[in-house]
Write an enzyme that holds these catalytic residues in place. Sequence first.
Site: not given
Length: 194
Positions: A98, A123
Amino acid sequence: MNLIPTVIETTNRGERAYDIYSRLLKDRIIMLGSQIDDNVANSIVSQLLFLQAQDSEKDIYLYINSPGGSVTAGFAIYDTIQHIKPDVQTICIGMAASMGSFLLAAGAKGKRFALPNAEVMIHQPLGGAQGQATEIEIAANHILKTREKLNRILSERTGQSIEKIQQDTDRDNFLTAAEAKEYGLIDEVMEPEK
């Protein structure tokens, strides 16, 4: 329990005890080994600014083993890395997920690394909203703008198209170190020195 090792350094002036992170900082090494929140970001930013003030020519080494965290806290670190004069080498150990993967890609081009068994996960930003419909709409628009900004920067840092970034970050996308290199998130997979 948070156990921080202590290192004893002996010089001609005697012995001095350092926590391991302070000792690594003397060698221009910063560890990001936790979830990214405002406190962690303030600590990392402070260390980056301190090392720039000490020597604005020498590289800084940011080791990353992080599940990610707050987007705004991550942007504080990202913007500081881009702002300071010294190159920041980023090294993924374990996992950069992330916002951790975003910071991994933020390193100086040609100086972004991962260890052979490290993993990288990209993501789209996560968020939630509650309240009246208009408040939820405002929050949804904000997270979409944030996603566009993250995608644009990742596109610039990796060389991938914005469309590909958007497609590849639609869901959790786990990459090996070699795949992260092929994708452009890092420049090299570090091989053992032995």
